[in-house]
Design a protein around this motif. Sequence first.
Motif, PDB file in Angstrom:
ATOM      1  N   ALA D 231       0.837  -1.202   0.000  1.00  0.00           N
ATOM      2  CA  ALA D 231       0.000   0.000   0.000  1.00  0.00           C
ATOM      3  C   ALA D 231       0.876   1.258   0.000  1.00  0.00           C
ATOM      4  O   ALA D 231       0.587   2.245  -0.695  1.00  0.00           O
ATOM      5  N   GLN D 232       1.936   1.192   0.789  1.00  0.00           N
ATOM      6  CA  GLN D 232       2.856   2.329   0.826  1.00  0.00           C
ATOM      7  C   GLN D 232       3.483   2.536  -0.559  1.00  0.00           C
ATOM      8  O   GLN D 232       3.579   3.655  -1.065  1.00  0.00           O
ATOM      9  N   TYR D 233       3.855   1.434  -1.172  1.00  0.00           N
ATOM     10  CA  TYR D 233       4.493   1.488  -2.491  1.00  0.00           C
ATOM     11  C   TYR D 233       3.559   2.114  -3.525  1.00  0.00           C
ATOM     12  O   TYR D 233       3.947   3.019  -4.259  1.00  0.00           O
ATOM     13  N   ASP D 318       9.741 -19.391  -4.063  1.00  0.00           N
ATOM     14  CA  ASP D 318       9.581 -17.962  -4.365  1.00  0.00           C
ATOM     15  C   ASP D 318       8.382 -17.677  -5.269  1.00  0.00           C
ATOM     16  O   ASP D 318       7.794 -16.602  -5.188  1.00  0.00           O
ATOM     17  N   ILE D 319       8.046 -18.637  -6.115  1.00  0.00           N
ATOM     18  CA  ILE D 319       6.867 -18.393  -6.963  1.00  0.00           C
ATOM     19  C   ILE D 319       5.618 -19.052  -6.385  1.00  0.00           C
ATOM     20  O   ILE D 319       4.506 -18.808  -6.825  1.00  0.00           O
ATOM     21  N   GLN D 324       5.958  -9.664  -2.664  1.00  0.00           N
ATOM     22  CA  GLN D 324       5.666  -8.230  -2.625  1.00  0.00           C
ATOM     23  C   GLN D 324       5.355  -7.711  -4.043  1.00  0.00           C
ATOM     24  O   GLN D 324       4.425  -6.932  -4.244  1.00  0.00           O
ATOM     25  N   HIS D 325       6.142  -8.195  -4.961  1.00  0.00           N
ATOM     26  CA  HIS D 325       5.936  -7.949  -6.374  1.00  0.00           C
ATOM     27  C   HIS D 325       4.469  -8.211  -6.787  1.00  0.00           C
ATOM     28  O   HIS D 325       3.795  -7.341  -7.350  1.00  0.00           O
ATOM     29  N   ALA D 343       5.988   0.490 -12.615  1.00  0.00           N
ATOM     30  CA  ALA D 343       7.082  -0.448 -12.310  1.00  0.00           C
ATOM     31  C   ALA D 343       6.825  -1.145 -10.982  1.00  0.00           C
ATOM     32  O   ALA D 343       6.423  -0.516  -9.994  1.00  0.00           O
ATOM     33  N   LEU D 344       7.074  -2.428 -10.966  1.00  0.00           N
ATOM     34  CA  LEU D 344       6.874  -3.193  -9.738  1.00  0.00           C
ATOM     35  C   LEU D 344       8.169  -3.227  -8.937  1.00  0.00           C
ATOM     36  O   LEU D 344       9.250  -3.042  -9.506  1.00  0.00           O
ATOM     37  N   PRO D 345       8.073  -3.441  -7.651  1.00  0.00           N
ATOM     38  CA  PRO D 345       9.310  -3.544  -6.864  1.00  0.00           C
ATOM     39  C   PRO D 345      10.115  -4.748  -7.368  1.00  0.00           C
ATOM     40  O   PRO D 345       9.535  -5.761  -7.761  1.00  0.00           O
ATOM     41  N   VAL D 346      11.418  -4.612  -7.342  1.00  0.00           N
ATOM     42  CA  VAL D 346      12.240  -5.712  -7.855  1.00  0.00           C
ATOM     43  C   VAL D 346      12.177  -6.930  -6.943  1.00  0.00           C
ATOM     44  O   VAL D 346      12.259  -8.062  -7.384  1.00  0.00           O
TER      45      VAL D 346
END
Lengths: 308, 308, 361, 361
Positions: D231-233, D318-319, D324-325, D343-346
């Motif tokens: 949400a912050q992102y 991981d998948i 977060q992505h 852009a999504l976070p890396v």
Amino acid sequence: MKDEAIYRRLFRTALLIRLVEERIIELYPSDKIQSPVHLSIGQEAVAVGVCDGLKPDDLVFATYRSHGFYIAKGGSLDAMFAELYGRKGGVSGGKAGSMHLAAPEVGLMGSSAVVASTIPHAVGAALSFKRRGLSQIAVAVFGDGATEEGVYHESLNFAALMKVPVLFLCEDNGLAVHSHRPVRQSYRLAEHAASFGIASRRLEEGWDMLAIRQATLEAAAKVRAGEPFVLEIVTSRYKEHVGVGEDFHFNYRTSDGVDAWKRRDPLIVDQKLVATLRPDIEREIEAAVAFAEASPAPGRDELLADVI
Amino acid sequence: MKDEAIYRRLFRTALLIRLVEERIIELYPSDKIQSPVHLSIGQEAVAVGVCDGLKPDDLVFATYRSHGFYIAKGGSLDAMFAELYGRKGGVSGGKAGSMHLAAPEVGLMGSSAVVASTIPHAVGAALSFKRRGLSQIAVAVFGDGATEEGVYHESLNFAALMKVPVLFLCEDNGLAVHSHRPVRQSYRLAEHAASFGIASRRLEEGWDMLAIRQATLEAAAKVRAGEPFVLEIVTSRYKEHVGVGEDFHFNYRTSDGVDAWKRRDPLIVDQKLVATLRPDIEREIEAAVAFAEASPAPGRDELLADVI
Amino acid sequence: MSIAAVKPDQGTRVLSYAGALLETMDAALADHANTFIMGQGVDDFKGIFGSTTGLAEKYGAARVFDVPLMEEGMTGVAIGASLVGDYPITTHIRADFSFLAMNQIINLAAKYRYMFGGLMRCPMLIRIVVGRSWGQGAQHSQSPQSTFAHYPGLTVVMPSSSQAILDMYPAIINRHPGPVISIEHRLLYNLDFTVSPSEHRVPLTSYVARKGSDVTVVATSVMVLEALRAAQYVEDKAGISAEIIDLNSISHPDWDLVAASVRKTGRLVVADTSWLEYGVAAEVCRQLVMRDPGLLRQPPTMLGMAPAPCPTAKSLEDIYYPSQHETVDAILVQVRGDNHGIALPVERSMTEGYKRFRGPF
Amino acid sequence: MSIAAVKPDQGTRVLSYAGALLETMDAALADHANTFIMGQGVDDFKGIFGSTTGLAEKYGAARVFDVPLMEEGMTGVAIGASLVGDYPITTHIRADFSFLAMNQIINLAAKYRYMFGGLMRCPMLIRIVVGRSWGQGAQHSQSPQSTFAHYPGLTVVMPSSSQAILDMYPAIINRHPGPVISIEHRLLYNLDFTVSPSEHRVPLTSYVARKGSDVTVVATSVMVLEALRAAQYVEDKAGISAEIIDLNSISHPDWDLVAASVRKTGRLVVADTSWLEYGVAAEVCRQLVMRDPGLLRQPPTMLGMAPAPCPTAKSLEDIYYPSQHETVDAILVQVRGDNHGIALPVERSMTEGYKRFRGPF
Ligand SMILES: Cc1ncc(C[n+]2csc(CCOP(=O)(O)OP(=O)(O)O)c2C)c(N)n1
Ligand SMILES: Cc1ncc(C[n+]2csc(CCOP(=O)(O)OP(=O)(O)O)c2C)c(N)n1
Ligand SMILES: [Mg+2]
Ligand SMILES: [Mg+2]
């Protein structure tokens, strides 16, 4: 005679249980009792002898086959019949039925229809008694079949480790539904219990209320001193596993064993005492049946009460 | 000497296990192996002696602590390292990791991270062997703690009743995580098993691979003849329960017991043989590590494969 | 209205649910040497309510056998046998007892194939029976389909008729790659159904049990029968055409079929045998809104057990379970609104429609 | 972005999740003589990941004690003690092990009060810990909230912060009338949170963890943190205002709160720690359509575990879990559509955001 007085007391309770269950048999075809019933006819002496050997505040944790224990512990007959009828006046307002009789005010702490599931409850109650320094004991009542479940092993181990005042009471009627004990068990209870360091006793004379009472007194004394104990009492189930009929015609067992048992069953042998006590008991039962009949059925208000 | 040749064979496998796990310890801080590892360092003799005493087609059902059994049963080292690395070349394509090694082609039928949960699997496989008239046996490998679970009791009873060819193999390292056996168990395995009519043997010399092999040969012969058997082997876990470090500084145990064990541990005592075998084994391990490093990581294609 | 009138379709013979089970069990043992049946009482004269009677005599004690009380152990034994190539069939006369085997079912059987990257397989059939009525009470009446279907690796079906059993069991036993939980319903056992020669009309997923256009009823197990009866009633009394989908597979339903029906009708009733919360009704809603929240023209109606453990007293049991009365009402409310004004069937207790089912079991 | 930056609100001190657990366990033992804690390893130096460390020394072995491996038995022992007036707290270091106690939890504890018409009560707290990451694999990573919440009689909570523990546990222990299952998350244990003196800001139901107007995110447990970070992102990158509801109670959520939020935003993301099928996401949808199918303007987005057992390999793990992505993407897709172009976070692996959590446990 002191023994004579005790015998009479025990006999009366046993006869009460038998006549209550015979009344249930009579009532059953009327569909007034709409729930599975597991009769203890033939096994009454166990409940009666054991409960008489306990102190009133000792707690009993039992099974779906517990009409006998409910009565022997002193549960109200009115509340029992109303419970079987599924009425508001029932001890649990009709929500429990025959398989889940409870009467905590006299120390019957609930009966479960899942085999063996109340065994650890007794251990837990005993653990609590011990921590609080109380002198009460807890009794786990179960059938021979229940000892096959893993939780029996877990309960014995824990009880022995913690040295809690619990009496493991096995009603050995030799049957689990229609299976005979030898096809289900490779162990005997005594050796098995001994492997956990738990003392035990097997009483073959499961018709003998005084002997059961005496065995319970002795076992309870040891338990009260802080050691779990396994008391196994041989008994005989006269009727079918569930329901009110007989089941010899299904040929999974013969009537021989039961017949032999009946020849020693005081409630059958001692017809004189039966005749003396019967009228009074029957009045008691009729009053309870009348109470049940008069009790209203629970309704929508009750449906969602006491969930959490 | 024939015994000498056998000893050398066993020793080599045990050393392989030890050096594999020491390599895991080295690798672990790199985070290349991202999964809990339960090392068997100190316990190798059990896996090696037991597996050598079995026939190749006898099946082993094991636990999260099974690097030793995987190797002793003859699982591929390349596939093992790749599995620990979580790579496609892993024996289970990386889905299993250290806790779930399996190699059915050499008879390791899977390892579960739920304590005691594979014990009845061995019984079930043995039941199948018996019905089909095969001469294979099944081995349930478990720790001392596993015997506390109810399913151990159920498995012993059933195995004894059905007389199936199952060997119950207990690796007694005296610990379940950080709990010592006496606080967990009120029974000894021998008496407990005997109460089910199951013969047993407790071998204190769990560092002695030849003795373990011999005990296994004898036990397996009895099992093959149609009787379950409990073989309990005392052993010593040198490292922490899970992870690659030591744990003596946490003071839940002293190093004394482990030190005493080490003084008898052939992999420590017999440094000459270690020196002889080490170079070759190290090459084998390096090749496996290289295989793992080169193996690609599984991706989205694999994520939903083999669910049903 | 009698149950025999509820025919899923034209058929060539009459067969009870228990009879269909017995036939498929018998055929499984005859056709597959690796198949065996174990469970408490499978070899006794009651034979799991008639579904295994006589099979021990016919195939021998090595193929059909009683076990001690050991739900967790038995399930583990079945997995072990399955891992070496056997096909075990286990039974629990009440679904509630399967909770004792939850670890083996969820942590082991459901995981084995995936966890070992395909190295292991443990196909097996776990038959569990849901109890209802005649005071089964809180511990003999649960219906855990959503619990099992939540866990990937398990296949969960709920056959609602003899035909479903005749069609599905042969497709499962020794053919389906993984563990299957079949949730059978005690109330169905003694009912007769008309069945046709197996043409696999009931697939291992959902199917339309009755075509209709006004409202979609998604039902499971015995509630499919209740829905069929109700559909007939509303057609007779109000000319309403209800489409009934037997979800049938709980783990792998045909959600497109459900969505297509709701797209057509815009109205939904879900009738399940368990609690609504986190149950089948919830997943139906999720699947619909994931496709298109506009599919539903109005809030659906949901029928399931009241949010409480099951009471024993008949007066409470009768209001605890959705009755024919409520099923009919649900359909009418969906199509005509709360004030539909159409008389409901007097029958309140479902068991009154199942006269041949009579206690204690 | 570091986790410490995720403050639920202004607060007066920093406390880790494990620290909050230890404080509430300590307080429970100090305040209530009838309370005891039992579980495997509760008295060892690891003390259930630091949540019981030192308590055995402080309160004695009769109050805090280790048990053998006996999940079913232990839970039964707890019920028995509770029936006579004790308040037991039991622990399972992995939620998966609670399946061994399923019979006692579902058939007994959940039923006892109702089944006996109120004669019996067995209040107790069962603490179960969900594993995630570092190759926990298929048997150490399950999150059975929907399984337990399906059964009436159980209260199921999933505290997502130290504050939730400080507020809820004292309201549960010895106060709540029935058995409570608290599903704690291993990834949260080592995280620091800013907490304020307990004013019961976190109730035994759902609450708004972050106010917003564009989209509603209903989240559970660690996914609440992920949602807060996301949400912050999206606020920073795209000026999107996401409202986050911590469902918190799974058995007794505040559905009106959820519905009101969705009524306002028309858009929904559900982020849960378990599988979507028959899970929390499903019940959220049911509650919404029962109120009004028009609440949702478009299909929601759902985040949960992939429909498979949990794989061990990191590349798969991981998948397998929503990262977060994906959480960010879900919010953006809801508000701006599939082609949001932002852009999504890396950061793909969630655990990279939890640096202090590092294997093996
Ligand atoms: C866990 C569980 N498994 C199976 C059943 C079905 N069942 C009900 S009574 C019973 C036999 C129990 O035998 P025993 O313990 O000897 O008691 P008895 O009925 O002889 O008094 C069985 C298998 C059950 N109720 N619970
Ligand atoms: C059913 C279950 N309960 C608890 C745990 C947590 N746990 C993992 S290993 C272990 C100890 C097992 O001891 P033991 O069987 O002696 O095996 P060891 O680790 O010593 O080889 C415990 C309690 C678990 N994995 N499964
Ligand atoms: Mg019996
Ligand atoms: Mg050990």
